[in-house]
Design an enzyme around this catalytic site. Sequence first.
Site, PDB file in Angstrom:
ATOM      1  N   LYS A 113      44.042  48.889  37.617  1.00  0.00           N
ATOM      2  CA  LYS A 113      42.708  49.128  38.151  1.00  0.00           C
ATOM      3  C   LYS A 113      42.801  50.133  39.288  1.00  0.00           C
ATOM      4  O   LYS A 113      43.766  50.128  40.062  1.00  0.00           O
ATOM      5  CB  LYS A 113      42.118  47.805  38.638  1.00  0.00           C
TER       6      LYS A 113
ATOM      7  N   SER B  70      34.127  43.771  38.616  1.00  0.00           N
ATOM      8  CA  SER B  70      34.361  45.192  38.788  1.00  0.00           C
ATOM      9  C   SER B  70      35.516  45.728  37.947  1.00  0.00           C
ATOM     10  O   SER B  70      35.659  46.940  37.787  1.00  0.00           O
ATOM     11  CB  SER B  70      34.638  45.481  40.271  1.00  0.00           C
TER      12      SER B  70
ATOM     13  N   SER C   1      35.683  39.262  39.679  1.00  0.00           N
ATOM     14  CA  SER C   1      35.850  40.599  39.103  1.00  0.00           C
ATOM     15  C   SER C   1      36.980  40.728  38.099  1.00  0.00           C
ATOM     16  O   SER C   1      37.123  41.765  37.456  1.00  0.00           O
ATOM     17  CB  SER C   1      36.049  41.633  40.218  1.00  0.00           C
TER      18      SER C   1
END
Length: 476
Positions: A76, A151, A175
């Site tokens: 990420k 996210s 997330s």
Amino acid sequence: MKRFSSLSAIQRELTAGTTSCRQLVDYYLGNIERQQHLNAFLEVWADEARAQADAIDAKRTAGTAGPLAGMVIGLKDVLAYTGHSLQSSSRMLDGFKSLFTGTAVQRLLDADAILIGRQNCDEFAMGGSNESSYFGPARNAADPNRVPGGSSGGSAVAVQADMCLASIGSDTGGSVRQPAAFCGVIGLKPTYSRISRYGLVAFASSFDQIGPLTRSVEDAALLLEVMAGPDGMDSTASQREVPAYSQLLAPAGHYRIGYIADAIDNEGLNPEIKAALEGQLDHLRGLGHVVEPVDFHYLDVMIPTYYILTTAEASSNLSRFDGVKYGYRAPDVTDLESLYKKSRSQGFGTEVQRRIILGTFVLSANYYDAYYTKAQRVRRLIKEKTDELLRQYDFLVLPTTPTTAFRIGEKQDPVSMYLADIFTVQASLAGVPAISVPMGDDAEGMPMGLQIMAGAFREAELLAFATELVPAETAA
């Protein structure tokens, strides 16, 4: 090459000589290239990944390869990796390259994982749909017109669409777990402090935790085992010994399981998710577990509490991005004040600006006690009640999300977007571990997720129990 569901399956073929790390990397690179429309990766490190693969193939021949040999992983875009772009999917960090490697990432490399690229996410990890990314939304592989969740949306899609075997995301209020549910993969949020946050771009420091997204519980356990542990660079990292999670996946008899009745009876819960969850509870009863409803009457205050506290921390953490030290600097400035104002207003997106403003407001002198102090007190109540229930029961079960993945652009109202976190923020507020596992698809073919919570530092039991709930096609 076939689709692999776990590292153990890959390593069997590596041992048999029917594939190699180099072939695996080329396979995943091909999948990334063919599925660019999903916008999961912001940057692909093709040459580096091939070089890593060749080096690990040589180590395997010599018998010196690490435990993650053969595992191709995406990161990420909030995790530091020396010399590689680190942008948090924001214009604010356009062109910035990390000067160091975070602890969790270094431990992956030391265990011979192959890092293949940087993955799309909500800007500064603030969002539940991946729509706040400066690079545009990632798209759900089950339906590209729908969000993958956030996210860690790009990270979940990459695993869902077989662009890598696993991804490393971050979970502040869900997330990792929420996109895992939307994409039909496994997402683990460990106990707060279990994995060092050194090298993770901070959103809300008392909530943030690094966690894996995988296709098997076995891989989630192994990744946690590799990344967890004390770290001299992070004073908040736990000093507790790290169990061999991957060797402790056999369920230990029958458990006492509580399901949160307020969540199942919530009027916003999708009927198909409710039916699927009730089916899972019946399945657990059939296995001999004690399954009982429990009352948790703080459901309606968890979202306000979470957003007051996290936006307060975000407003402080993001104050460092001012156009002076690094990152985006507005070109049309006349003095220091205009440099600050224009750089931040142009560099940050709408959602990040909204959270900074809200956080600054709740920390202001006139409202600090009315909002921030009160939210801290409510957080304590939520933690105490959660801990009390987890002393009475081995696990708490509830849906991961109230709905399946919604359409891109569907939620224009920020409050409706925030309410998508209603079932995931409890574990974050309490600091306990939680995992989302798939529980099939709805009538439209969209994945649904089941969430399990355990007591602090009881990841071994949590992961072992999760193996009883993962559908056969997802298991290793």
